[in-house]
Design an enzyme around this catalytic site. Sequence first.
Site, mmCIF file in Angstrom:
data_model
loop_
_atom_site.group_PDB
_atom_site.id
_atom_site.type_symbol
_atom_site.label_atom_id
_atom_site.label_comp_id
_atom_site.label_asym_id
_atom_site.label_seq_id
_atom_site.Cartn_x
_atom_site.Cartn_y
_atom_site.Cartn_z
ATOM 1 N N LEU A 156 -9.967 -8.242 -12.689
ATOM 2 C CA LEU A 156 -11.529 -7.938 -12.416
ATOM 3 C C LEU A 156 -12.203 -8.498 -13.779
ATOM 4 O O LEU A 156 -11.538 -8.162 -15.058
ATOM 5 C CB LEU A 156 -11.807 -6.594 -12.342
ATOM 6 C CG LEU A 156 -11.126 -6.133 -11.036
ATOM 7 C CD1 LEU A 156 -11.080 -4.584 -10.783
ATOM 8 C CD2 LEU A 156 -11.827 -6.786 -9.755
ATOM 9 N N ARG B 142 -5.874 -8.947 -8.267
ATOM 10 C CA ARG B 142 -6.624 -9.587 -8.894
ATOM 11 C C ARG B 142 -7.099 -9.274 -10.298
ATOM 12 O O ARG B 142 -7.268 -8.174 -10.327
ATOM 13 C CB ARG B 142 -7.949 -9.764 -8.115
ATOM 14 C CG ARG B 142 -7.607 -10.333 -6.640
ATOM 15 C CD ARG B 142 -6.976 -11.758 -6.510
ATOM 16 N NE ARG B 142 -8.132 -12.810 -7.088
ATOM 17 C CZ ARG B 142 -7.587 -14.118 -7.417
ATOM 18 N NH1 ARG B 142 -6.189 -14.430 -7.082
ATOM 19 N NH2 ARG B 142 -8.293 -15.015 -8.011
ATOM 20 N N ARG C 132 -14.547 -16.841 -9.631
ATOM 21 C CA ARG C 132 -14.104 -15.472 -10.003
ATOM 22 C C ARG C 132 -15.308 -14.493 -10.144
ATOM 23 O O ARG C 132 -15.376 -13.389 -9.495
ATOM 24 C CB ARG C 132 -13.283 -15.226 -11.128
ATOM 25 C CG ARG C 132 -12.333 -14.149 -11.030
ATOM 26 C CD ARG C 132 -11.380 -13.996 -11.994
ATOM 27 N NE ARG C 132 -12.137 -13.556 -13.477
ATOM 28 C CZ ARG C 132 -11.408 -13.555 -14.428
ATOM 29 N NH1 ARG C 132 -10.293 -13.598 -14.458
ATOM 30 N NH2 ARG C 132 -12.096 -12.990 -15.716
ATOM 31 N N ASN D 292 1.290 3.215 -2.464
ATOM 32 C CA ASN D 292 0.753 3.978 -3.309
ATOM 33 C C ASN D 292 -0.475 4.601 -2.657
ATOM 34 O O ASN D 292 -0.629 5.646 -2.683
ATOM 35 C CB ASN D 292 0.159 3.227 -4.675
ATOM 36 C CG ASN D 292 1.452 3.261 -5.727
ATOM 37 O OD1 ASN D 292 1.805 4.239 -6.344
ATOM 38 N ND2 ASN D 292 2.083 2.094 -5.897
ATOM 39 N N LEU E 185 -6.058 -6.758 -20.233
ATOM 40 C CA LEU E 185 -5.337 -6.529 -19.080
ATOM 41 C C LEU E 185 -4.312 -5.490 -19.330
ATOM 42 O O LEU E 185 -3.406 -5.741 -20.756
ATOM 43 C CB LEU E 185 -4.543 -7.932 -18.779
ATOM 44 C CG LEU E 185 -3.435 -7.931 -17.649
ATOM 45 C CD1 LEU E 185 -4.046 -7.835 -16.233
ATOM 46 C CD2 LEU E 185 -2.787 -9.090 -17.436
ATOM 47 N N ASP E 186 -3.961 -4.665 -18.351
ATOM 48 C CA ASP E 186 -2.829 -3.668 -18.880
ATOM 49 C C ASP E 186 -2.870 -2.986 -20.096
ATOM 50 O O ASP E 186 -1.595 -2.604 -20.652
ATOM 51 C CB ASP E 186 -1.399 -4.165 -18.273
ATOM 52 C CG ASP E 186 -1.330 -4.757 -16.827
ATOM 53 O OD1 ASP E 186 -1.965 -4.339 -16.131
ATOM 54 O OD2 ASP E 186 -0.611 -5.925 -16.938
ATOM 55 N N GLY F 237 0.918 -1.366 -0.192
ATOM 56 C CA GLY F 237 0.046 0.166 0.149
ATOM 57 C C GLY F 237 0.642 1.326 -0.018
ATOM 58 O O GLY F 237 0.223 2.441 0.692
ATOM 59 N N HIS G 103 0.441 0.528 -13.092
ATOM 60 C CA HIS G 103 1.277 -0.647 -13.613
ATOM 61 C C HIS G 103 2.663 -0.172 -13.672
ATOM 62 O O HIS G 103 2.930 0.491 -14.084
ATOM 63 C CB HIS G 103 0.712 -1.146 -14.845
ATOM 64 C CG HIS G 103 1.639 -2.390 -15.391
ATOM 65 N ND1 HIS G 103 1.146 -3.580 -14.879
ATOM 66 C CD2 HIS G 103 2.509 -2.430 -16.113
ATOM 67 C CE1 HIS G 103 2.085 -4.446 -15.548
ATOM 68 N NE2 HIS G 103 2.790 -3.788 -16.293
HETATM 69 C C1 GRF Z 1 3.290 -1.163 -7.705
HETATM 70 O O1 GRF Z 1 4.401 -1.503 -7.921
HETATM 71 C C2 GRF Z 1 2.045 -1.048 -8.704
HETATM 72 O O2 GRF Z 1 2.718 -0.269 -9.837
HETATM 73 C C3 GRF Z 1 1.788 -2.481 -8.960
HETATM 74 O O3 GRF Z 1 1.838 -2.853 -7.780
HETATM 75 C C4 GRF Z 1 2.640 -2.399 -6.858
HETATM 76 C C5 GRF Z 1 1.927 -1.983 -5.756
HETATM 77 O O4 GRF Z 1 2.883 -1.449 -4.570
HETATM 78 N N1 GRF Z 1 0.497 -2.441 -9.505
HETATM 79 P P1 GRF Z 1 2.274 -0.813 -3.223
HETATM 80 O O5 GRF Z 1 1.197 -2.022 -2.613
HETATM 81 O O6 GRF Z 1 1.469 0.447 -3.717
HETATM 82 O O7 GRF Z 1 3.637 -0.667 -2.413
#
Ligand code: GRF
Length: 221
Positions: free
Chosen positions: A101, A99, A73, A22, A152-153, A20, A117
Site C-alpha cells: 500500500l 500488495r 498503483r 488467518n 515495508l514490514d 485466508g 508477517h
Molecule cells: C501468512 O503467512 C501471513 O503471515 C502472510 O501471508 C500468509 C497468509 O496466509 N502475510 P493466509 O492467507 O492467512 O492463510
Amino acid sequence: MSSNRPDTRLPLVVLISGSGSNLQAIIDATKYQNLPIDIRAVVSNVADAYGLQRAKQANIKTKIIDHQEFKDRSIFDRTLLSAINQYQAQLIVLAGFMRILGADFVSSFQGKIVNIHPSLLPAYPGLHTHQRALKDKVRFHGATVHFVTAQLDSGPIIIQGSVPVLVDDSIEQLQQRVHKVEHKIYPQAIRWLAENRLSVSDGKVLLDGQQKSEQHIRIED
Ligand code: GRF
C-alpha cells in the site's frame, strides 16, 4: 445483539489475496471466543482467493478489487480506500494481502492498519521468509503482527510468536508450524486493539501502558 444496546464491537475490514487461514482464525475467534469485532467486509485483490469462500460461509460481505484492472498503483489504492470508507471501518487488517500500500493510503489510515508477517521481524522482511530462515539454519522462526507504516514490514510490533526450527524441516513443515502461531497471535492482537489496550511510544507498542511478556509467545510444536 439487542437493538437498544450500543454496539461496542470494533468495525473492521480484512484484506486478503489468498487462502485466508488467518481470516478464518479471526472469524472463529469472533464466533467462539467473543472477540469484540464486527467484520464489515473482506476485500480481495484476487478474484478466486479461497478466503472469499470462507467469508461467504460466515455471512460476511465480500468485494473483489483486482489490481490488474488499474493502470497504476495510486488509482488502485484510491479505489480500495474509497471502498473501505464505505464500510466505515476503524481498522484495516491485512491477512495475506500481497500488495504494497502506498504512503498516501497508509497516512490516511495512520495507526489503523495492521499486518501479519511470517518472520520474527526485524529478521526477514519481504518474501520467502521460511526458505531464508532454513538456509540460515536459525533455531527459531515465527511471525509478527505489527502496525503498518510506509516502510515495508517495519512498523511498531504488537506481538510476536516464535516456533523452533527443526533440523529436517521442509519449507512446508516450517510454514505450517508458523501458521499455527499466526492463528494465535492475530486474534490476540486484534482483541487488544478492540479493547483499546495498545499505545505506541518511541516506536514501541505498549500493552496497558507497558511492554509486556504477553507480547511474545512461544509454541513448541
Ligand atoms: C501468512 O503467512 C501471513 O503471515 C502472510 O501471508 C500468509 C497468509 O496466509 N502475510 P493466509 O492467507 O492467512 O492463510
